[in-house]
Structure formats: structure tokens, C-alpha cells
Scaffold this active site. Structure first.
Site, PDB file in Angstrom:
ATOM      1  N   HIS A   1      -3.224  19.566 102.296  1.00  0.00           N
ATOM      2  CA  HIS A   1      -1.848  19.086 102.156  1.00  0.00           C
ATOM      3  C   HIS A   1      -1.389  18.359 103.426  1.00  0.00           C
ATOM      4  O   HIS A   1      -1.792  18.728 104.523  1.00  0.00           O
ATOM      5  CB  HIS A   1      -0.918  20.263 101.849  1.00  0.00           C
ATOM      6  CG  HIS A   1      -1.218  20.878 100.524  1.00  0.00           C
ATOM      7  ND1 HIS A   1      -0.783  22.119 100.157  1.00  0.00           N
ATOM      8  CD2 HIS A   1      -1.936  20.408  99.470  1.00  0.00           C
ATOM      9  CE1 HIS A   1      -1.208  22.384  98.929  1.00  0.00           C
ATOM     10  NE2 HIS A   1      -1.915  21.362  98.491  1.00  0.00           N
TER      11      HIS A   1
ATOM     12  N   GLU B   1       1.880  11.766 105.316  1.00  0.00           N
ATOM     13  CA  GLU B   1       1.169  10.639 105.942  1.00  0.00           C
ATOM     14  C   GLU B   1       2.052   9.406 105.973  1.00  0.00           C
ATOM     15  O   GLU B   1       2.644   9.038 104.961  1.00  0.00           O
ATOM     16  CB  GLU B   1      -0.121  10.343 105.158  1.00  0.00           C
ATOM     17  CG  GLU B   1      -0.932   9.191 105.736  1.00  0.00           C
ATOM     18  CD  GLU B   1      -2.205   8.927 104.935  1.00  0.00           C
ATOM     19  OE1 GLU B   1      -3.074   9.815 104.891  1.00  0.00           O
ATOM     20  OE2 GLU B   1      -2.319   7.839 104.358  1.00  0.00           O
TER      21      GLU B   1
ATOM     22  N   ASN C   1      -1.913  19.043  89.103  1.00  0.00           N
ATOM     23  CA  ASN C   1      -2.383  20.358  88.622  1.00  0.00           C
ATOM     24  C   ASN C   1      -1.324  20.892  87.666  1.00  0.00           C
ATOM     25  O   ASN C   1      -0.365  21.538  88.103  1.00  0.00           O
ATOM     26  CB  ASN C   1      -2.509  21.360  89.785  1.00  0.00           C
ATOM     27  CG  ASN C   1      -3.774  21.211  90.593  1.00  0.00           C
ATOM     28  OD1 ASN C   1      -4.575  20.328  90.344  1.00  0.00           O
ATOM     29  ND2 ASN C   1      -3.953  22.083  91.555  1.00  0.00           N
TER      30      ASN C   1
ATOM     31  N   GLY D   1      -6.514   9.176  99.752  1.00  0.00           N
ATOM     32  CA  GLY D   1      -7.919   9.228 100.181  1.00  0.00           C
ATOM     33  C   GLY D   1      -8.072  10.328 101.209  1.00  0.00           C
ATOM     34  O   GLY D   1      -7.706  11.474 100.954  1.00  0.00           O
ATOM     35  N   SER D   2      -8.557   9.996 102.389  1.00  0.00           N
ATOM     36  CA  SER D   2      -8.631  10.997 103.456  1.00  0.00           C
ATOM     37  C   SER D   2      -7.924  10.442 104.684  1.00  0.00           C
ATOM     38  O   SER D   2      -7.521   9.281 104.697  1.00  0.00           O
ATOM     39  CB  SER D   2     -10.080  11.324 103.795  1.00  0.00           C
ATOM     40  OG  SER D   2     -10.669  10.220 104.434  1.00  0.00           O
TER      41      SER D   2
ATOM     42  N   SER E   1      -5.685   5.009 100.925  1.00  0.00           N
ATOM     43  CA  SER E   1      -5.175   5.573  99.677  1.00  0.00           C
ATOM     44  C   SER E   1      -4.790   4.415  98.772  1.00  0.00           C
ATOM     45  O   SER E   1      -4.778   3.261  99.204  1.00  0.00           O
ATOM     46  CB  SER E   1      -3.953   6.451  99.963  1.00  0.00           C
ATOM     47  OG  SER E   1      -4.296   7.500 100.836  1.00  0.00           O
TER      48      SER E   1
ATOM     49  N   HIS F   1      -7.452  11.973  90.886  1.00  0.00           N
ATOM     50  CA  HIS F   1      -6.330  12.436  91.717  1.00  0.00           C
ATOM     51  C   HIS F   1      -6.578  12.245  93.200  1.00  0.00           C
ATOM     52  O   HIS F   1      -5.713  12.531  94.011  1.00  0.00           O
ATOM     53  CB  HIS F   1      -6.015  13.893  91.435  1.00  0.00           C
ATOM     54  CG  HIS F   1      -6.859  14.896  92.169  1.00  0.00           C
ATOM     55  ND1 HIS F   1      -8.228  14.875  92.158  1.00  0.00           N
ATOM     56  CD2 HIS F   1      -6.522  15.958  92.941  1.00  0.00           C
ATOM     57  CE1 HIS F   1      -8.685  15.874  92.887  1.00  0.00           C
ATOM     58  NE2 HIS F   1      -7.683  16.535  93.378  1.00  0.00           N
TER      59      HIS F   1
ATOM     60  N   ALA G   1     -10.032  11.384  96.358  1.00  0.00           N
ATOM     61  CA  ALA G   1     -11.410  10.953  96.604  1.00  0.00           C
ATOM     62  C   ALA G   1     -12.404  11.979  96.066  1.00  0.00           C
ATOM     63  O   ALA G   1     -13.483  11.637  95.589  1.00  0.00           O
ATOM     64  CB  ALA G   1     -11.614  10.751  98.105  1.00  0.00           C
TER      65      ALA G   1
END
Lengths: 137, 483
Positions: B208, B211, B332, B381-382, B387, B406, B408
Site C-alpha cells: 500500500h 504516490e 478485491n 506498477g511498482s 503505472s 489490477h 503488475a
């Protein structure tokens, strides 16, 4: 071996062993506590909270997972890691446990859930009881 | 039964593969994989496809069990899984939603461009870290009373509007407008509520984050205009869910179902798939509790937006302008939706575990400026890569019960990532690339290192090429705040 970490792509898996079912429960709790905060229980010298829980389940595997889930929930609510457990009643399908916990500030890992996936308490070649426990992180 | 290998899988199209019902006796429907051939080889390496086959055994499952291209092994359901069961007597399975109910993503857009923030990134990331509580076991800035908790569980993001934390206008930019009407706080245990009292407005830990990114590339100008995105624009992404409350709801009800499913003669290959008929007492109670936890999650992300806006204002003052909500989406969750199954439309219970709704143009729930474009899909993404913002497409209704990927998708376990990543060095390397990381621990940075994730570009390209969603914009990170 009390417990060891085994690889799992998304989550964290433990392989836990005990000479008796009660020992398996205690070792599983140690494993879980070390995921939450590595080494925390090694240095604990006082207890800040005490809770009593009673868990009943249809099988010893479910009993173990449900026991750990209950302790995890209390850990989160009471902000205490329960390093010591005393079972005032213990059978394959029901336990009554007194938990002794110590306050902590924050976890190393936040465990979302303790899954039944691949959990199965059984005898290994050494005659000890063992199971896998997969934690959702 | 052995591991699924490529010989067991039939190609349906370039991006859709099938494990036929004949693979295993207990399969009720085929298992389908939305993936390119190159990535299929990679997916076969773990046990996610065996887990997908297990999902096909759910009572009342319709058409096919599916996985998206970011699939990876989970427990019970694979992560990236979609399963639709017949409404109202088909199964509902908490394992098909996951412990973090309504884990999801939202994107806030700003009027600032990259060059406006370059000299402010360090104070901004520090201010965000201060304002948005993160980390393991940490509480938030507010503590709910019991009556407030029931309101949050019943009304979701609406509660934030009533309390002055958000504008009413914002609700239409949230999936289901931030509230599932079936929620019933009485179906949420006291333990779950206790875990949630002090966690509203917190991101937690694990994957979580908050960003700050900039729009690096626009692929679809019309859609980008509708979503309010332009090149070099600064945006803020939030990824979190229902925190301990949702985890406890899942734990409570999986435990109930493990026992209750025996009363319905349900046997499954994995207890973590535990399910009951949706129409049963246990099924209805879980759904009402899940909806309540989903509402808590929307309220949580709304509160985090309020905290982000406070940080934004502290750093930029009036010249920073307002942060507008582009969209908020769950990945989810279970929803009751109408989909074409055989000849006509059918009501089904769509389980999405690590999968995003991706409804195409014309979906009436969308705000009018998105109606002709399709529902926004946000794909993180990471922390060191990129993203995406996508738009849902009509084909998703035919292929994937209106769902797509949802993220990577993990390729390394957390322990493996920790072993192979030097976190202080990674933080420094990212800093040299212009990305600020504020994290509670180096452990957290290592676990979420870019190397732990698959290539998000490939995942998104597969989704785009398959036609279930289209690329709108690519985002690149500038500051990442995590627990």
C-alpha cells in the site's frame, strides 16, 4: 526445528513442528510473533496485558488456524504481542488459553489473515506433528 | 492431480487460453487465462493455474473461471482471479474477494505540472509521510465512536461528505459512488469494529502506498481529456483498503463458512475457497458484512485524500490549486452484476480478487464526461517503474465479466526480494533517478522493490491488445510514501 520459513510468492509460509499438539500450537504462535516483530519475545521481561480466549473447531487443523487468528485479532486491538500462552484446557477440538502480552509500537509485518490453505496437522517421519501455515501479508 | 502444464491448455485466441473442463473431474466450467503466449510460459511456473482450476469447482459458477495477465499464486483463489456464480443460489466465497476487502486505487489530479513541483518533491514527500499515517499497527488522526463506526459502515464515502471531509460532487467519481447499499453493520463483529476504530485515514503497510506521479505519455487524447489528464501533469495515487476491519470480516466469515459449508454438502479442493450459497443465511450475512467493509475502505481512501490535500496545501499554498478525484476503483470485491452468460443477460455474483472492474462506454453509473469513454481503470506498477490509466471497453463484458488486471503482479516473494535487494542502495538509486521514497523501514522498500514485480508494460499491453480495456496514459513516479 520449531518452525522454518518456506518460499511463497505472494505471502509468507511457515512449516511448524511440535512433539505434541500443544507444542505445535506454542511453536506456531512463536512463528507468528516473529513475523509480526522479529525477536520481540526474546527480550520481553514484563507483561502488560492478559486475555483469556476459548476456541472450538471441528478439527485440530481448524483449531490451530482459528486459535492463531484470534490471537492475531487481539494483538491488533490490544497493541500487545502475546509472547506467553498457558492452556487451562486443551483438546483436539477445543482450547481455553490465557495469553500474556507486551505492548509494542509497530509491527515489522502486518498480517492480514491466517489461511487454511495447505494447513494440515499431521505426523511426520520423525513422529512429530507438523503443518504448513500461510499468512496473508 | 498434477500441475497444469502447457499441454493441458488450448489456445482460443492470441490472448485467451483455456484449460478444458475435461482436465479434472470436479471442474464445473473451463478455466480461462487472459495472457499472451510469452507470458503464459511464465505463469505456468507457479501454482496459480492449479488454483484457478480449483475455482472452477465452486457451486453455481458460470461460463468460466478466469485469470488476468498479472496473475500469481495466492491461497485458495489465485491473485488476479475472476469468478461469477449464479445469483441468488450460487456460491459466495470470501476467499474470492480476499482478506483486504475493497483494496483499491484512486487517482487525484492536480493543476500543477512536473516543472512546478521539481523543487518541492522532498518537502512534499515528507509532508505526505507526516499527514498520512502509514506503517504497521499505526492508528490514524481520528478515532471513531461506536455510532460513527456504524454510519461509516452503512454509508461509506458519504460519511466523509457529511462530516465535511469531502465534497458531495466527488462521490460520482467513485465506483458504486463509494457506498454499497446492502451493508449491514450488525453483520460486522465487534472485534472487526474494534480493529477499525482508529484506522480510518491510514494506508497500512505491504504494497500500500501514496504516490506522486507525472503523466509521461498520453495514448488516447479523447479519453485523457475526459479524465482530465494531460502530459507532464502531476497526479497523486492512493492504494489501500479496509485495513484491520476488513481483514477481520474475512477471517470471521471464512471461519463460519468452513464449518457451514458441510451443511450444504459442499466439498472443495481447498478450505480457503470455503463458500455457501449466496441465498443462505451465512451467505447473506457475509455479503452484508463485506459491503460494510467495502464502505469502510471507500471512506478510508476518502479520508486519506483529505490528508493528502492538507499536505498539498501546506507545501504549495494557494498556487497548488485543488486536487480533483479522477476515479476510485476496487480490486478485491464481489458485486451483483448482469452479464451475458449463454443466450442472454443473467444476474451473477462477480468475485474479483486482484482484478478491476473495466466496464465500457454507456455504463450509467459513470459521471457524464466519462460515459462515452468507459470506466477509468487505474493500474499501479511498482515504485520504480510506471503505472497506467486505462478505460474499460465493451469487450470485457464478453470475455471477463467486465474485469481486467489490477497491477503488475508479484514475481518474487517478500523474503526473496529482501534477500536480493539492498534497500538503502535502492533508495539512493531511485533518488538519483528523481524518485523520493519515504518509508517506515528499509524492509518495506526491499519487499516492494521493482524487481519483485512483473513488467507492468507487458501486463497492460496484453489487456490493451485483448480489447478489454484501452491504454489512456502512462504515469511515472516522483515520490512514494509507504509504511
Amino acid at each position: 526445528m520449531i518452525y522454518e520459513f518456506v518460499p511463497h510468492i505472494a505471502d509468507l509460509a511457515l512449516k511448524v513442528e511440535g512433539t505434541t499438539l500443544k507444542e505445535l500450537f506454542v511453536n506456531s504462535l512463536k512463528g507468528m510473533n516473529n513475523i509480526l516483530k522479529d525477536g520481540f519475545c526474546d527480550s520481553v521481561q514484563r507483561f502488560d496485558s492478559q486475555m483469556t480466549i476459548e476456541i472450538a473447531s471441528e478439527s485440530r487443523t481448524e483449531l490451530l488456524i482459528n486459535f492463531l487468528s484470534e490471537v492475531l485479532a487481539l494483538t491488533n486491538v490490544q497493541k500487545s504481542i502475546y509472547c506467553r500462552v498457558y492452556f487451562s484446557y486443551f483438546s483436539d477440538k477445543r482450547v481455553v488459553a490465557q495469553l500474556f502480552g507486551t505492548w509494542f509500537c509497530c509491527f515489522d509485518e502486518d498480517i492480514k489473515g491466517i489461511t487454511y490453505h495447505e494447513a494440515h496437522v499431521r505426523k511426520n517421519k520423525k513422529g512429530n506433528l507438523e503443518t504448513y501455515i500461510i499468512f496473508d501479508l | 492431480m498434477g500441475k497444469v502444464t502447457k499441454e493441458h491448455i488450448n489456445k482460443l485466441t492470441d490472448y485467451l487460453w483455456e484449460i478444458p473442463k475435461t482436465f479434472r473431474e470436479d471442474m464445473r466450467v473451463p478455466a480461462r487465462i487472459l495472457v499472451s503466449e510469452k507470458n503464459l510460459d511464465h505463469i505456468i511456473e507457479d501454482r496459480s493455474l492449479n488454483q484457478l482450476v480449483n475455482v472452477t469447482t465452486l457451486p453455481g459458477i458460470r461460463k468460466a473461471a478466469l485469470v488476468m495477465p498479472d496473475v500469481h499464486e495466492g491461497y485458495g483463489f489465485p491473485i488476479g482471479g475472476v469468478a461469477a456464480t449464479a445469483y441468488p443460489h450460487g456460491a459466495i466465497s470470501p476467499g474470492g474477494i480476499g482478506y483486504d476487502i475493497n483494496c483499491g486505487v484512486r487517482l487525484l489530479t492536480s493543476k500543477l505540472n512536473k516543472e512546478d513541483v521539481e523543487d518541492h518533491l522532498e518537502p512534499l514527500s515528507k509532508e505526505l509521510y507526516t499527514q498520512v499515517p502509514s506503517g504497521m499497527g499505526k492508528g490514524g488522526q481520528i478515532r471513531l465512536f461506536a455510532a460513527q463506526m456504524d454510519k461509516v459502515l452503512s454509508t461509506g464515502a458519504e460519511w466523509c461528505v457529511q462530516q465535511g471531509y469531502a465534497a458531495e460532487e466527488e462521490l460520482k467519481y467513485i465506483e458504486s459512488h463509494g457506498k454499497l447499499k446492502w451493508a449491514d453493520p450488525k453483520c460486522v463483529s465487534q472485534m472487526a469494529k474494534n480493529r477499525g476504530f482508529d484506522q480510518l485515514g491510514t494506508i497500512g503497510s505491504g504494497n500500500h502506498f501514496v504516490e506522486v506521479s507525472f503523466v509521461d505519455e498520453i495514448y488516447d487524447r479523447e479519453a485523457a481529456n475526459a479524465f482530465g489528464l494531460h502530459k507532464n501533469q502531476i497526479v497523486v495515487m492512493v492504494h489501500t483498503g479496509s485495513r484491520g476491519l476488513g481483514h477481520q470480516v474475512a477471517t470471521d466469515h471464512i471461519r463460519i463458512m468452513v464449518t457451514a459449508m458441510r451443511n450444504y454438502d459442499i466439498t472443495l479442493p481447498d478450505r480457503e475457497l470455503a463458500c455457501v450459497p449466496f441465498s443462505s443465511e451465512e451467505g447473506k450475512n457475509y455479503f452484508k458484512a463485506m459491503c460494510a467493509a467495502a464502505n469502510y475502505a471507500w471512506c478510508n481512501r476518502q479520508m486519506i485524500s483529505w490528508e493528502i490535500r492538507n499536505a498539498w496545501e501546506t507545501v504549495f499554498g494557494e498556487k497548488g490549486g485543488q486536487l480533483k478525484l479522477m476515479y476510485d476503483i476496487a480490486h478485491n470485491i464481489a458485486k451483483i452484476e448482469a452479464h451475458t452468460v449463454k443466450a442472454g443477460q443473467e444476474k451473477v455474483i462477480v468475485h474479483r480478487k486482484g482484478a478491476t472492474r473495466s466496464f465500457g462506454p454507456g455504463f450509467k453509473e459513470l459521471p457524464k464526461e466519462y460515459l462515452n469513454i468507459g470506466q477509468p481503470v487505474i493500474i499501479p506498477g511498482s515504485m520504480g517503474t510506471c503505472s497506467y490509466v486505462m478505460a474499460g471497453a465493451a469487450k470485457s463484458h464478453d470475455l471477463t465479466f467486465g474485469s481486467c488486471c489490477h497491477g503488475a503482479g508479484r514475481q518474487l516473494s517478500r523474503r526473496a526480494a529482501k534477500k536480493s535487494v539492498n534497500a538503502p542502495l535502492l533508495k539512493q538509486q531511485l533518488r538519483e533517478r528523481g524518485i523520493f521514497i519515504e518509508a517506515g523501514s528499509f524492509r518495506g522498500i526491499a519487499e516492494e522493490a521493482p524487481i519483485a514485480y512483473k513488467d507492468v508494460n507487458r501486463v497492460v499491453d496484453t489487456v490493451h491488445s485483448s480489447g478489454i480495456a484501452k491504454k489512456v496514459a502512462q504515469l511515472k513516479p516522483l515520490a512514494v510514501i509507504k509504511g
